[in-house]
Design an enzyme around this catalytic site. Structure first.
Site, PDB file in Angstrom:
ATOM      1  N   HIS A  75     165.586  14.919 -29.703  1.00 37.22           N
ATOM      2  CA  HIS A  75     166.116  16.038 -28.916  1.00 37.22           C
ATOM      3  C   HIS A  75     166.363  17.265 -29.791  1.00 37.22           C
ATOM      4  O   HIS A  75     166.802  17.168 -30.938  1.00 37.22           O
ATOM      5  CB  HIS A  75     167.354  15.622 -28.112  1.00 37.22           C
ATOM      6  CG  HIS A  75     168.614  15.355 -28.874  1.00 37.22           C
ATOM      7  ND1 HIS A  75     169.515  16.334 -29.216  1.00 37.22           N
ATOM      8  CD2 HIS A  75     169.152  14.193 -29.327  1.00 37.22           C
ATOM      9  CE1 HIS A  75     170.548  15.803 -29.836  1.00 37.22           C
ATOM     10  NE2 HIS A  75     170.353  14.500 -29.926  1.00 37.22           N
ATOM     11  N   ASP A 190     171.828  16.544 -35.814  1.00 38.45           N
ATOM     12  CA  ASP A 190     171.840  15.884 -34.505  1.00 38.45           C
ATOM     13  C   ASP A 190     171.296  16.879 -33.475  1.00 38.45           C
ATOM     14  O   ASP A 190     172.056  17.690 -32.954  1.00 38.45           O
ATOM     15  CB  ASP A 190     173.270  15.456 -34.169  1.00 38.45           C
ATOM     16  CG  ASP A 190     173.382  14.672 -32.886  1.00 38.45           C
ATOM     17  OD1 ASP A 190     172.346  14.334 -32.309  1.00 38.45           O
ATOM     18  OD2 ASP A 190     174.527  14.415 -32.459  1.00 38.45           O
ATOM     19  N   GLU A 222     170.034  16.707 -24.322  1.00 37.73           N
ATOM     20  CA  GLU A 222     170.470  15.341 -24.597  1.00 37.73           C
ATOM     21  C   GLU A 222     171.980  15.263 -24.712  1.00 37.73           C
ATOM     22  O   GLU A 222     172.596  14.295 -24.236  1.00 37.73           O
ATOM     23  CB  GLU A 222     169.809  14.831 -25.886  1.00 37.73           C
ATOM     24  CG  GLU A 222     170.014  13.350 -26.164  1.00 37.73           C
ATOM     25  CD  GLU A 222     171.269  13.022 -26.965  1.00 37.73           C
ATOM     26  OE1 GLU A 222     171.577  11.833 -27.134  1.00 37.73           O
ATOM     27  OE2 GLU A 222     171.963  13.968 -27.414  1.00 37.73           O
ATOM     28  N   ASP A 245     166.957   9.492 -33.297  1.00 34.61           N
ATOM     29  CA  ASP A 245     168.245  10.180 -33.225  1.00 34.61           C
ATOM     30  C   ASP A 245     169.095   9.795 -34.421  1.00 34.61           C
ATOM     31  O   ASP A 245     168.857   8.771 -35.074  1.00 34.61           O
ATOM     32  CB  ASP A 245     168.969   9.820 -31.926  1.00 34.61           C
ATOM     33  CG  ASP A 245     169.864  10.934 -31.419  1.00 34.61           C
ATOM     34  OD1 ASP A 245     170.307  11.778 -32.231  1.00 34.61           O
ATOM     35  OD2 ASP A 245     170.130  10.973 -30.204  1.00 34.61           O
ATOM     36  N   HIS A 330     178.315  16.284 -35.354  1.00 32.72           N
ATOM     37  CA  HIS A 330     179.159  16.990 -34.387  1.00 32.72           C
ATOM     38  C   HIS A 330     180.203  17.839 -35.105  1.00 32.72           C
ATOM     39  O   HIS A 330     181.379  17.865 -34.742  1.00 32.72           O
ATOM     40  CB  HIS A 330     179.780  16.031 -33.381  1.00 32.72           C
ATOM     41  CG  HIS A 330     178.807  15.587 -32.327  1.00 32.72           C
ATOM     42  ND1 HIS A 330     179.080  15.591 -30.985  1.00 32.72           N
ATOM     43  CD2 HIS A 330     177.520  15.153 -32.426  1.00 32.72           C
ATOM     44  CE1 HIS A 330     178.019  15.162 -30.306  1.00 32.72           C
ATOM     45  NE2 HIS A 330     177.065  14.893 -31.168  1.00 32.72           N
TER      46      HIS A 330
END
Length: 368
Positions: A75, A190, A222, A245, A330
């Site tokens: 993604h 990510d 995603e 991923d 994140h």
């Protein structure tokens, strides 16, 4: 220890491509510029480029007419924010797009982009600790308590700059090769690293004849519900699907050291969105051993990947996720290891060259 004692950089890794891919802004629902980068690096290696209606980019290397179809998906969206309110003093309140922990945000730089594409640098506001009560100091701030400071005097200045509610707010970072050259630091690993693996496999297959038709896909949205994987897979209707991923590397302090960076291939047994096809998992495990690639297994009880939607298309798809361990995902800056990247590319390239109707039927019959 001298610099000469440090490990040499592992594998054939195009740092220019990785830097451009990671530093291009593209939060969920706003991936157009990242899709352009994806296309730039693969267009000369494939037969065709298509898009689904959500914006997922699909590169196609054609195989034999009766050969199986394999979908490789990474993604291209990243987490970020949208402006949800602007106060009279010109401070921006933000709405999260994807999962954030408020603790990693204060004092971090962001890029705000208006509808014309003009970019402005801002910072997420923070308080100085001087005189702060312990209960305030120890509290993790919620997203609703945070704001972006663009360095303006009032709301009218922002209006003149064309900034409005709904504009994107994206983490702002830099790309760095760290002290050991196998460790790479950037934003948006990510899942730009998964997309890069897909891109490199397609580039490796440029002059290779394959029985399978290979679909290298950069999926969108995603982080907000695996949405692009669903539409792209419906469009392709693959026989086999593999998601690439990141996963959480647990080799830093106070973690269990179960999933390590720098091993090589990481085979995901299951996550919160799917259970991996054991026939495909065992085949890739054996293939890794055959071509001398180290591997490890991963099992996640929560969280999901694009496999969660791809495996449910039509009458079901043989599906597996291959993971790339990463630290500090994140957030504004994460770290990945070159060996995990290069070895995953190596295994997938070899698998695509071997995949034919007989191998596909063997995998199908594993469940029967």
């Amino acid at each position: 220890m001298s610099k000469n004692d440090i490990e040499v950089a592992y594998g054939d890794v195009n740092l220019e491509m990785l830097e451009e891919l990671t530093l291009t802004d593209g939060i969920s629902g706003h991936e157009k510029e990242v899709a352009k980068v994806f296309t730039k690096w693969v267009k000369d290696s494939v037969d065709e480029i298509q898009y689904d209606q959500l914006g997922s980019v699909i590169s196609i290397k054609k195989g034999e007419e009766d050969g199986p179809k394999i979908m490789l998906a990474g993604h291209i969206d990243e987490i970020g924010f949208l402006i949800k309110d602007i106060d009279d003093n010109g401070f921006l309140r933000i709405h999260p797009v994807g999962g954030w922990w408020g603790h990693v945000l204060p004092s971090q730089a962001v890029t705000v982009k208006n509808r014309k594409g003009d970019e402005f640098v801002g910072v997420i506001g923070s308080q100085a600790p001087h005189g702060m009560k312990p209960e305030v100091r120890n509290k993790v701030m919620g997203i609703e308590d945070l704001f972006v400071d663009l360095g303006v005097s009032n709301k009218e200045e922002l209006k003149k700059l064309g900034i409005q509610i709904g504009d994107t707010v994206t983490p702002r970072s830099e790309f760095n090769v760290l002290a050991n050259p196998n460790f790479l630091l950037s934003k948006a690993w990510d899942d730009r690293i998964g997309a890069a693996i897909v891109m490199d496999v397609m580039r490796n297959l440029k002059d290779v004849t394959t029985q399978a038709t290979v679909y290298g896909v950069g999926t969108v949205q995603e982080e907000v519900g695996l949405r692009g994987a669903k539409t792209a897979a419906q469009m392709i209707n693959p026989d086999i699907a593999i998601a690439l991923d990141v996963t959480i590397a647990t080799d830093s302090p106070k973690m269990d050291n179960r999933v390590k960076m720098g091993v090589g291939l990481t085979l995901e047994v299951m996550d919160g969105s799917y259970i991996g096809h054991k026939g495909l998992l065992y085949y890739l495990q054996d293939l890794a051993e055959e071509i001398d690639v180290d591997y490890q297994f991963e099992l996640l009880s929560a969280g999901g990947t694009d496999s969660g939607e791809m495996h449910k298309v039509h009458d079901g798809v043989i599906t597996l996720t291959l993971s790339i361990p990463a630290r500090y995902i994140h957030s504004h800056r994460g770290i990945i290891h070159r060996k995990d990247y290069a070895d995953t590319v190596k295994v997938l390239t070899e698998f695509c060259t071997r995949l034919d109707r007989d191998l596909y039927n063997e995998l199908v019959n594993y469940k029967r």
